[in-house]
Design a protein around this motif. Sequence first.
Motif, short mmCIF file in Angstrom:
data_model
loop_
_atom_site.label_atom_id
_atom_site.label_comp_id
_atom_site.label_asym_id
_atom_site.label_seq_id
_atom_site.Cartn_x
_atom_site.Cartn_y
_atom_site.Cartn_z
N MET A 162 64.10 -78.65 -9.70
CA MET A 162 64.24 -79.78 -8.77
C MET A 162 65.69 -79.85 -8.32
SD MET A 162 62.01 -82.52 -11.03
CE MET A 162 62.07 -83.83 -9.81
N PRO A 163 66.12 -78.93 -7.47
CA PRO A 163 67.56 -78.78 -7.21
C PRO A 163 68.24 -79.98 -6.56
CG PRO A 163 66.27 -77.38 -5.74
CD PRO A 163 65.33 -77.90 -6.78
N ALA A 164 67.52 -80.75 -5.75
CA ALA A 164 68.16 -81.85 -5.03
C ALA A 164 67.98 -83.20 -5.71
CB ALA A 164 67.61 -81.93 -3.60
N HIS A 165 67.03 -83.32 -6.61
CA HIS A 165 66.59 -84.63 -7.10
C HIS A 165 67.73 -85.46 -7.69
CE1 HIS A 165 63.89 -87.64 -8.79
NE2 HIS A 165 64.58 -87.54 -9.92
N GLN A 166 68.48 -84.90 -8.62
CA GLN A 166 69.49 -85.71 -9.30
C GLN A 166 70.63 -86.10 -8.35
OE1 GLN A 166 71.25 -84.13 -12.96
NE2 GLN A 166 71.08 -86.18 -13.81
N ALA A 167 71.01 -85.20 -7.47
CA ALA A 167 72.07 -85.54 -6.52
C ALA A 167 71.63 -86.69 -5.62
CB ALA A 167 72.42 -84.32 -5.67
N LEU A 168 70.38 -86.68 -5.19
CA LEU A 168 69.87 -87.77 -4.36
C LEU A 168 69.85 -89.09 -5.14
CD1 LEU A 168 66.96 -85.83 -2.64
CD2 LEU A 168 69.09 -86.62 -1.56
N MET A 169 69.52 -89.02 -6.41
CA MET A 169 69.50 -90.23 -7.23
C MET A 169 70.90 -90.80 -7.41
SD MET A 169 66.55 -91.35 -8.17
CE MET A 169 67.16 -92.43 -9.48
N VAL A 170 71.84 -89.97 -7.84
CA VAL A 170 73.16 -90.50 -8.19
C VAL A 170 73.96 -90.91 -6.96
CG1 VAL A 170 73.20 -89.15 -10.32
CG2 VAL A 170 74.35 -88.26 -8.27
N ALA A 171 73.54 -90.45 -5.77
CA ALA A 171 74.23 -90.87 -4.55
C ALA A 171 74.14 -92.38 -4.33
CB ALA A 171 73.66 -90.12 -3.34
N HIS A 172 73.23 -93.02 -5.04
CA HIS A 172 73.14 -94.49 -4.97
C HIS A 172 74.34 -95.14 -5.65
CE1 HIS A 172 71.20 -98.41 -4.88
NE2 HIS A 172 71.46 -98.55 -6.16
N TRP A 173 74.98 -94.44 -6.59
CA TRP A 173 76.10 -94.99 -7.36
C TRP A 173 77.46 -94.56 -6.82
CZ3 TRP A 173 71.37 -94.42 -9.56
CH2 TRP A 173 70.92 -95.42 -10.43
N SER A 174 77.49 -93.61 -5.90
CA SER A 174 78.76 -93.14 -5.35
C SER A 174 78.53 -92.55 -3.96
CB SER A 174 79.39 -92.09 -6.26
OG SER A 174 80.55 -91.53 -5.65
N GLU A 175 79.51 -92.74 -3.08
CA GLU A 175 79.45 -92.14 -1.75
C GLU A 175 80.12 -90.78 -1.72
OE1 GLU A 175 81.16 -94.94 0.93
OE2 GLU A 175 79.50 -96.37 0.77
N ASP A 176 80.64 -90.35 -2.87
CA ASP A 176 81.36 -89.07 -2.94
C ASP A 176 80.64 -88.16 -3.93
OD1 ASP A 176 83.12 -86.98 -3.06
OD2 ASP A 176 84.83 -88.14 -3.80
N VAL A 177 79.62 -87.45 -3.45
CA VAL A 177 78.77 -86.61 -4.31
C VAL A 177 78.73 -85.20 -3.76
CG1 VAL A 177 76.48 -86.27 -5.28
CG2 VAL A 177 77.35 -88.60 -4.92
N THR A 178 78.95 -84.23 -4.63
CA THR A 178 78.82 -82.82 -4.29
C THR A 178 77.76 -82.18 -5.18
OG1 THR A 178 81.12 -82.63 -3.57
CG2 THR A 178 79.99 -80.58 -4.16
N LEU A 179 76.80 -81.53 -4.56
CA LEU A 179 75.77 -80.80 -5.29
C LEU A 179 76.17 -79.34 -5.39
CD1 LEU A 179 72.92 -80.44 -6.53
CD2 LEU A 179 72.07 -80.13 -4.20
N PHE A 180 76.24 -78.83 -6.63
CA PHE A 180 76.52 -77.42 -6.87
C PHE A 180 75.20 -76.72 -7.14
CE2 PHE A 180 80.26 -79.85 -8.01
CZ PHE A 180 81.29 -79.13 -7.42
N LEU A 181 74.79 -75.86 -6.19
CA LEU A 181 73.50 -75.18 -6.37
C LEU A 181 73.53 -74.22 -7.56
CD1 LEU A 181 72.25 -74.41 -2.76
CD2 LEU A 181 71.49 -76.18 -4.35
#
Length: 322
Positions: A162-181
């Motif tokens: 589920m490569p995108a799931h956690q990044a999408l979730m934690v983006a609720h807590w911060s506007e500065d999120v980087t997903l490392f594939l």
Amino acid sequence: MNAHLDLDSTYDYEAVVVGGGAAGLSAALILGRSLRRTLVVDAGQPRNAPAAHMQGVLSRDGMSPADFLAAGRAEIAAYGVEWRAGEVTGAAPDGRGGFTLTLADGDTVGARRLVVTTGLVDELPRIDGLAGRWGRDVLHCPYCHGWEVRGEAFGVIAHPAMPAHQALMVAHWSEDVTLFLHTAGELSEHDAALLDAAGVRVERGEVTGLAVEDDRLTGVRLADGRTVARSVLFAGASRLAARDGVLRRLGAELRATPFGEFVVVDETGRTSVPGVWAAGNVTGPQEQVVNAVSRGYRAGAALNAELVFADLEAKAAGRPVG
């Protein structure tokens, strides 16, 4: 002990709880309050041991996991429940409807019923330095840690399933999120669109390590030599390995999930093996402390109810109890 209710004394214990975390102590508490001779065997390997505090547990928010378990052990002792440090290395039916457990020190214990609450092991991505910061600034659950790190620079290691799931979730807590594939492969068009909508940046290079200064995470190193500045890294386990040796030895039914195999249970925690319940993280990855307490309570109550009616049916039929 109420002698009227203590109908069966042919076993060492009416219930043995294998595992002394939140779920196990909760099951033991209700069993002790139900006048059952109960033993907890605990290997001392709680999943949340690296964390300094528990969050989101009503009335215990911010309490250390160690203090929480110590309080639980004191509570079960008040109801006559025994607690023993050790590991159950063998389990087999005894031919009478109960079980014989073998401990690592060679002792054997007879139990009429079992509750297995042995938890799981997070098998983390093999990234240099990551495991050593687990539970500090390398995190896995936004509900457990999101408030404390809100607004910081988040990194997220993509999970292969589920490569995108956690990044999408934690983006609720911060506007500065980087997903490392990392090694997760390419994103679907749908995931890419959602990440764009959430304002999440995507780095496609493999992660080789972490940058740390003054014992604080400062960045994520990539194979191309770059370091992306980050102060928090979310890294869900690449695989969750249930500590289910006892359940497997007894032949319990398991189910496959994207994160590993877990025992099949009903709403009370009853497994496919008669007389065996399971609760907590050994049944699935999302059983946080508050959920584990609830599931342990249900398992203990269901176990007691089964024994109550089994013994009454036996007495009414003139059969031996147990």
